[in-house]
Design an enzyme around this catalytic site. Structure first.
Site, PDB file in Angstrom:
ATOM      1  N   LYS A  63       0.850  -1.211   0.000  1.00  0.00           N
ATOM      2  CA  LYS A  63       0.000   0.000   0.000  1.00  0.00           C
ATOM      3  C   LYS A  63       0.878   1.250   0.000  1.00  0.00           C
ATOM      4  O   LYS A  63       0.652   2.178  -0.771  1.00  0.00           O
ATOM      5  CB  LYS A  63      -0.875  -0.008   1.250  1.00  0.00           C
ATOM      6  CG  LYS A  63      -1.594   1.306   1.529  1.00  0.00           C
ATOM      7  CD  LYS A  63      -2.517   1.220   2.712  1.00  0.00           C
ATOM      8  CE  LYS A  63      -1.834   1.439   4.027  1.00  0.00           C
ATOM      9  NZ  LYS A  63      -1.505   2.833   4.323  1.00  0.00           N
ATOM     10  N   ASN A  64       1.923   1.259   0.838  1.00  0.00           N
ATOM     11  CA  ASN A  64       2.716   2.482   1.013  1.00  0.00           C
ATOM     12  C   ASN A  64       3.776   2.679  -0.060  1.00  0.00           C
ATOM     13  O   ASN A  64       4.515   3.663   0.000  1.00  0.00           O
ATOM     14  CB  ASN A  64       3.328   2.515   2.417  1.00  0.00           C
ATOM     15  CG  ASN A  64       2.245   2.718   3.472  1.00  0.00           C
ATOM     16  OD1 ASN A  64       1.084   3.001   3.131  1.00  0.00           O
ATOM     17  ND2 ASN A  64       2.585   2.552   4.722  1.00  0.00           N
ATOM     18  N   ASP A 100       4.802   0.251  12.174  1.00  0.00           N
ATOM     19  CA  ASP A 100       3.574  -0.356  11.644  1.00  0.00           C
ATOM     20  C   ASP A 100       3.428  -1.814  12.061  1.00  0.00           C
ATOM     21  O   ASP A 100       2.397  -2.421  11.780  1.00  0.00           O
ATOM     22  CB  ASP A 100       3.564  -0.259  10.114  1.00  0.00           C
ATOM     23  CG  ASP A 100       3.367   1.175   9.669  1.00  0.00           C
ATOM     24  OD1 ASP A 100       3.571   1.450   8.480  1.00  0.00           O
ATOM     25  OD2 ASP A 100       3.043   2.015  10.525  1.00  0.00           O
ATOM     26  N   ARG A 120       0.639  14.425  13.187  1.00  0.00           N
ATOM     27  CA  ARG A 120       0.986  14.173  11.782  1.00  0.00           C
ATOM     28  C   ARG A 120       1.221  15.475  11.002  1.00  0.00           C
ATOM     29  O   ARG A 120       0.512  15.791  10.043  1.00  0.00           O
ATOM     30  CB  ARG A 120      -0.076  13.325  11.099  1.00  0.00           C
ATOM     31  CG  ARG A 120      -0.510  12.077  11.841  1.00  0.00           C
ATOM     32  CD  ARG A 120       0.559  11.005  11.963  1.00  0.00           C
ATOM     33  NE  ARG A 120       0.958  10.408  10.710  1.00  0.00           N
ATOM     34  CZ  ARG A 120       0.313   9.407  10.128  1.00  0.00           C
ATOM     35  NH1 ARG A 120      -0.776   8.936  10.677  1.00  0.00           N
ATOM     36  NH2 ARG A 120       0.740   8.922   9.000  1.00  0.00           N
ATOM     37  N   ILE A 160       8.200   6.756  17.024  1.00  0.00           N
ATOM     38  CA  ILE A 160       7.812   7.464  15.793  1.00  0.00           C
ATOM     39  C   ILE A 160       6.578   8.325  16.001  1.00  0.00           C
ATOM     40  O   ILE A 160       6.561   9.501  15.641  1.00  0.00           O
ATOM     41  CB  ILE A 160       7.553   6.457  14.636  1.00  0.00           C
ATOM     42  CG1 ILE A 160       8.753   5.544  14.425  1.00  0.00           C
ATOM     43  CG2 ILE A 160       7.162   7.202  13.359  1.00  0.00           C
ATOM     44  CD1 ILE A 160       9.998   6.243  13.910  1.00  0.00           C
ATOM     45  N   CYS A 199      -4.706  12.690  13.407  1.00  0.00           N
ATOM     46  CA  CYS A 199      -5.442  11.433  13.275  1.00  0.00           C
ATOM     47  C   CYS A 199      -5.263  10.659  14.575  1.00  0.00           C
ATOM     48  O   CYS A 199      -4.670  11.149  15.527  1.00  0.00           O
ATOM     49  CB  CYS A 199      -4.923  10.625  12.097  1.00  0.00           C
ATOM     50  SG  CYS A 199      -3.285   9.987  12.415  1.00  0.00           S
ATOM     51  N   ARG A 232      -8.876  -0.625   4.848  1.00  0.00           N
ATOM     52  CA  ARG A 232      -7.996   0.365   4.208  1.00  0.00           C
ATOM     53  C   ARG A 232      -6.617  -0.215   3.919  1.00  0.00           C
ATOM     54  O   ARG A 232      -5.951   0.214   3.010  1.00  0.00           O
ATOM     55  CB  ARG A 232      -7.845   1.575   5.133  1.00  0.00           C
ATOM     56  CG  ARG A 232      -9.090   2.413   5.241  1.00  0.00           C
ATOM     57  CD  ARG A 232      -8.823   3.627   6.086  1.00  0.00           C
ATOM     58  NE  ARG A 232      -7.548   4.203   5.700  1.00  0.00           N
ATOM     59  CZ  ARG A 232      -6.585   4.513   6.591  1.00  0.00           C
ATOM     60  NH1 ARG A 232      -6.768   4.280   7.857  1.00  0.00           N
ATOM     61  NH2 ARG A 232      -5.443   5.026   6.184  1.00  0.00           N
TER      62      ARG A 232
END
Ligand code: EPZ
Length: 433
Positions: A22-23, A305, A120, A327, A115, A397
């Site tokens: 996805k990224n 992640d 962010r 992070i 978020c 998502r």
């Protein structure tokens, strides 16, 4: 609103093919703005975030056709705006900023805003683009940008931001002159983006290191060949943890083990057995989960992640583990949900102390961010009895066909229509990228 019913206790076993990253796909789709023409991109994952990015591209005049190969026509751009109704669904829309400024000389992108996992900010994106001759105005929740022509610059990032590096890299490909990006992020997804940009005619060196060098060119054009997106190292890691937490045996295919060193090292330390081939990995886990200490950090360190997924695993370790999240400032929401399953966790600031317990017990759980929701599913798979996970759009998502893939591995879970439609299930204002 759907919810996921999970009957815990079954070992998962079998083989699962990992989808495209996805990224990597998101910046690559944004990069097509730089090069007028017809683009063909393969291994694009079938995810909500991808359709959001395609809606954004459609909105500015670039139609697409999603099949086994995605076809995207960026010959004409009629708008230079990424509107709020799209950006609020996906922060990665901010990746349209650099390409629109480079191609059109202007861009109007709704500020992604905060978020679930943190504020962010995009200050580093703006700092780099300003150094290349853009001027910005923040008004009414939008960032408005203009340039009379980008020129190469020497940019030093205060933090190795992934999408910040990507925005600046994309703009630099069409800037006049030479650009250096110091303290650049080194993620494999940035290397994949650089390979895609090179297929359009860009001149880039140093991607994957802390210093990326770009010689701007006059124009870029779509390649005649199909570009295949790299595999998703986070989806891959998630299925490996699913095997470890259920004491199962899973083979994941279509992966790049080199992208996953920190994840694989952590799994070995936790007691998993790994067999690694060129593009597949088999994990089996017999006996107890060993406690380990994890600190998230930019690539090639342990990825943030994967933090929620490992927290799920370590709630059942034989001993005390510690996780430090460096992070994002608020990425422990899943910890509160694990407590509902009977986990024994102590949160203090950006550290969690996890005292392993012998067993977890099913409960109702609420997903908060994309990767946390995967962590909840893993913990539920290893809990005794039934769990239900609410707010599933987070899962859709970022994980292609998660329910089907887990079912094919023997997990007992199914999607059901949830009876109550209370307000708290409304989609939140912004979800993270
Ligand atoms: C990317 O987000 C990923 N998203 C995230 O994945 C991932 O968690 C994150 O990188 C870290 O690896 C995409 O690639 C679409 P950052 P990004 O900018 O680029 C601070 C997922 O689940 N920062 O590297 O937004 C920031 O606050 C998502 O797929 C600034 O201070 O992350 C954070 O603390 C979640 N100023 C740190 O840097 C800036 O201008 C890292 O953020 C930009 C960032």
């Amino acid at each position: 609103m759907n919810k996921l019913l999970i009957e815990g206790g079954s070992r998962i076993g079998g083989t699962v093919r990992i989808a495209g990253a996805k990224n990597a796909a998101l910046p690559i789709l944004a990069a097509t703005i730089l090069a007028p023409g017809e683009h063909r991109i393969g291994n694009v994952p079938d995810l909500l975030d991808i359709s959001s990015m395609l809606s954004l591209l459609g909105r500015i005049g670039c139609p697409s056709l999603l099949g086994s190969t995605l076809r995207l026509d960026t010959k004409r751009i009629v708008f230079c705006e990424a509107p709020y109704d799209l950006v609020r669904k996906m922060r990665a829309s901010v990746l349209a900023l650099g390409p629109l400024l480079a191609r059109m000389g202007e861009a109007h992108v709704s500020l992604p805003g905060g978020c679930a996992i943190g504020v962010r900010p995009i200050d580093q994106h703006l700092k780099g683009l300003e150094a290349m001759g853009c001027r910005f105005e923040l008004k009414a929740g939008y960032v408005h940008g203009w340039t009379d022509g980008l020129r190469g610059a020497r940019i030093h990032l205060d933090v190795p931001t992934v999408t910040g590096t990507e925005n600046i890299l994309m703009a630099a490909t069409l800037a006049r002159g030479h650009t250096t990006i110091d303290n650049a992020a080194r993620e494999p997804e940035i290397v994949d983006l650089a390979c895609f940009l090179r297929s359009l005619g860009a001149r880039i060196r140093g991607e994957g290191t802390q210093r990326i060098e770009v010689d701007g060119v006059e124009t870029l054009s779509s390649s005649s060949r199909t570009f295949h997106v790299m595999p998703d190292r986070i989806e891959a890691g998630t299925y490996l943890v699913a095997a470890a937490i259920t004491r199962g045996n899973v083979t994941i295919t279509n992966v790049v083990p080199q992208h996953m060193q920190a994840i694989l090292d952590a799994l070995r330390q936790a007691g998993s057995h790994l067999e690694i081939a060129d593009d597949s990995i088999t994990l089996s886990h017999r006996g107890p989960v060993q406690p380990i200490d994890l600190v998230t950090s930019p690539y090639p360190g342990f990825p943030t992640d994967m933090q929620a997924q490992f927290m799920a695993l370590l709630t059942l370790a034989r001993g005390t583990s510690r996780i430090t999240e460096t992070i994002f400032e608020n990425r422990f929401m899943h910890a509160a949900e694990f407590l509902r399953l009977g986990a024994d966790l102590e949160i203090s600031g950006n550290r969690v102390k996890i005292n392993g317990v012998r067993e977890l017990f099913g409960a109702s759980l609420m997903a908060t961010d994309l990767r946390a929701s995967a962590g909840l599913v893993l913990a539920a798979l290893a809990s005794r009895g039934r769990s239900e996970v609410l707010r599933l759009y987070h899962l859709d998502r970022g994980y292609e066909k998660l329910v089907e893939k887990l079912q094919s591995l023997g997990a007992r879970l199914r999607m059901v229509e949830s009876e109550n439609h209370s307000h708290h299930e409304q989609e939140p204002m912004v979800v993270n990228a």
